[in-house]
Design an enzyme around this catalytic site. Structure first.
Site, PDB file in Angstrom:
ATOM      1  N   GLN A  11     -36.742 -23.761   2.429  1.00  0.00           N
ATOM      2  CA  GLN A  11     -37.134 -24.809   1.882  1.00  0.00           C
ATOM      3  C   GLN A  11     -36.669 -25.084   0.440  1.00  0.00           C
ATOM      4  OE1 GLN A  11     -41.332 -23.378   2.754  1.00  0.00           O
ATOM      5  NE2 GLN A  11     -41.635 -23.373   0.615  1.00  0.00           N
ATOM      6  N   ALA A  12     -36.831 -26.132   0.024  1.00  0.00           N
ATOM      7  CA  ALA A  12     -36.405 -26.700  -1.280  1.00  0.00           C
ATOM      8  C   ALA A  12     -37.278 -27.894  -1.549  1.00  0.00           C
ATOM      9  CB  ALA A  12     -34.991 -26.982  -1.374  1.00  0.00           C
ATOM     10  N   TYR A  13     -37.355 -28.142  -2.977  1.00  0.00           N
ATOM     11  CA  TYR A  13     -38.147 -29.250  -3.608  1.00  0.00           C
ATOM     12  C   TYR A  13     -37.381 -30.252  -4.082  1.00  0.00           C
ATOM     13  CZ  TYR A  13     -41.631 -25.823  -2.320  1.00  0.00           C
ATOM     14  OH  TYR A  13     -42.503 -24.976  -1.575  1.00  0.00           O
ATOM     15  N   MET A  14     -37.835 -31.393  -4.244  1.00  0.00           N
ATOM     16  CA  MET A  14     -37.293 -32.558  -4.833  1.00  0.00           C
ATOM     17  C   MET A  14     -37.971 -32.863  -5.993  1.00  0.00           C
ATOM     18  SD  MET A  14     -36.391 -35.382  -2.154  1.00  0.00           S
ATOM     19  CE  MET A  14     -35.216 -35.261  -0.896  1.00  0.00           C
TER      20      MET A  14
END
Length: 164
Positions: free
Chosen positions: A30-33
């Site tokens: 997972q990653a975040y904007m």
């Protein structure tokens, strides 16, 4: 899916074999904007992907608005390219509570967060009682250090006192 997310988060006690208690596990990326007013996450697991938007938590860190939509893997890969700050990699182990009424999601982190293991349980309301498995340790609900977004900025490997 959208609505209120109510969850409690705990550290996992070292040396207790939660993995043998699990009925399923899978890897998560997972990653975040970047977003100032909400948390925008892209997550993949096995062959599925989701876009999730979460509002700010209440004062206790228990409850917040959550919107989640399943997306295609190709869309997820395109969105990962828009994310900033790296990625979180972990294995999630699903463990039923002793009374079978709840499922604890035990996250074993990798990379810069290697060594950190936390368990979360989702509840229908903030006062809902639940039975804790033997591996559940100190509660860290509301402690921002344990939020995945915080772990990207200040990973577990850099903590001065990892057990706190």
């Amino acid at each position: 899916m959208s609505g209120l997310e109510i969850e409690r988060k705990f550290l996992v006690i070292d040396g207790i074999d939660y993995k043998s208690m699990s009925h399923r596990h899978y890897n998560i990326r997972q990653a975040y904007m970047p977003c100032e007013s909400a948390t925008v996450r892209i997550r993949t697991s096995d062959t599925r992907a989701w876009l999730t938007i979460k509002g700010r938590s209440n004062a206790e860190g228990l409850t917040r608005y959550e919107f989640e939509k399943e997306i295609g893997m190709d869309e997820a890969e395109q969105l990962f390219a828009l994310c900033r700050g790296g990625e979180i990699s972990k294995c999630r182990w699903l463990v039923k509570s002793p009374d079978g009424r709840h499922t604890f999601e035990v996250d074993e982190f990798f990379g810069d967060n290697e060594g950190l293991v936390v368990a979360e349980v989702e509840l229908a309301d903030e006062q809902e009682p639940f039975a804790k498995p033997s591996f559940i340790g100190r509660e860290v609900t509301g402690d921002r250090r344990y939020y995945n977004t915080s772990l990207m900025q200040c990973p577990y490997k850099d903590w001065q006192h990892p057990s706190e």
